[in-house]
Design an enzyme around this catalytic site. Sequence first.
Site, PDB file in Angstrom:
ATOM      1  CG  HIS A 105      -1.958   0.970   1.313  1.00 27.84           C
ATOM      2  ND1 HIS A 105      -1.728   2.294   1.660  1.00 27.84           N
ATOM      3  CD2 HIS A 105      -3.295   0.874   1.097  1.00 27.84           C
ATOM      4  CE1 HIS A 105      -2.881   2.945   1.659  1.00 27.84           C
ATOM      5  NE2 HIS A 105      -3.835   2.124   1.310  1.00 27.84           N
ATOM      6  CG  ASP A 182       0.321  -2.330   6.300  1.00 32.47           C
ATOM      7  OD1 ASP A 182      -0.658  -2.516   7.054  1.00 32.47           O
ATOM      8  OD2 ASP A 182       0.243  -1.656   5.255  1.00 32.47           O
ATOM      9  CD  GLN A 185      -6.790  -4.427   3.630  1.00 36.60           C
ATOM     10  OE1 GLN A 185      -7.728  -5.224   3.648  1.00 36.60           O
ATOM     11  NE2 GLN A 185      -6.980  -3.126   3.492  1.00 36.60           N
ATOM     12  CE  LYS A 208      -7.437  -0.152   5.845  1.00 40.08           C
ATOM     13  NZ  LYS A 208      -8.359   0.177   4.758  1.00 40.08           N
ATOM     14  CB  CYS A 346      -3.719   3.466  -1.629  1.00 43.53           C
ATOM     15  SG  CYS A 346      -4.763   4.920  -1.421  1.00 43.53           S
TER      16      CYS A 346
END
Length: 387
Positions: A105, A182, A185, A208, A346
């Site tokens: 991302h 990260d 997600q 999220k 993104c």
Amino acid sequence: MNGHPLVWLDNGATTQKPRQVIETLAAFYGSANSNIHRGAHTMAREATEAYEAGRAAVAQFLGAASPDDIVFVRGTTEGINLVAQTWGRANLGPGDDILVPVLEHHSNIVPWQLIAKETRARVVPVPLQPDGQIDLNAYADLLSMRTQLVAVSQASNVLGTVPPVREMTALAHRYGAKVLVDGAQAVAHFPVDVQDLDADFYVFSGHKLFAPTGIGALYAKPEVMRNMAPWQGGGNMIESVDFTRTTYAPVPHLLEAGTGHISGVVGLLSALNWLTSFDRDAIAAYETSLMAYAQQALATVPGLDLLGSAPDRIAVLTFTLAGHDPSTIADWLDRDGIAIRAGHHCAQPALAHYGLESAARASLALYNTSEEVDKLVASLHRLQQAA
């Protein structure tokens, strides 16, 4: 939505909030609203207890050793920027490498570009294989004693790819490099254990994860966090202030200047309590089954091409449809009450890997059903027939 029951397939952008989370936020503002840490009255004490209970819940959720390993931030983007501007500024220099896979991302690319320009380090892209997996042979070849950091997502927001982060981290540590993961997600889809991953940093966003917007968390190993300098100055992060000398609070408060997003933490705590009330492995199995069903169903749509086929992935279905711009697809589906995402997500380098500038994306969560997938597929069939 537009005369139809809403089918929310934009979970990769943000999740809907359970009733429990919404009611918790209303209750906090209705009867418990107060600032924290510095108040001497009952409501301040209770608000502080709720805030710190949220920190403890995040630590437990991520498998961290202590709540002190958790810093509250606005979300994944701010967490990555915090690491770049504190740890990065202190530890990166000319000739140093920051390895970033092409699937990342933008929020896990641009902050490293900014700090690399400032420190004269360089950002090195790690290529992908045709199926959307990280090219691990190329990754191994790119690692060297110049590598100071590897920044990698635990799940791709556009391809759904779940890289072997634990193995990649172990390899990076052989060269003395730090690893930032990260988790934006990943956290809603399967259990996470930062100690098992051996990640030096781990970041995620609450919105999220069925929690409010504007709240997220950064995990850092205690020995790493102790050496991080203040990122912002103000209240909450100090012990004493004088015009001749200011002393700072210990971490994690050192990195949390000003009034935090108190209601956001309260909502995040509620969301974590809701999510962890389910069997997380059962959730992952259900979503995998639903994704397989969706893949088979979408394969019946003429001209539809799914991006990425990594064997280990979350339920993200990014696609193109012959003869239709992604924004046109999203607009058509919206008329049927079906919400998807269209654009570059993104993640322009990941799309460029497939020769694309934009695509449509349906992303699934635990509350989606096969009936909703059927509605998506039926609407796409009608779009093709109308062309």
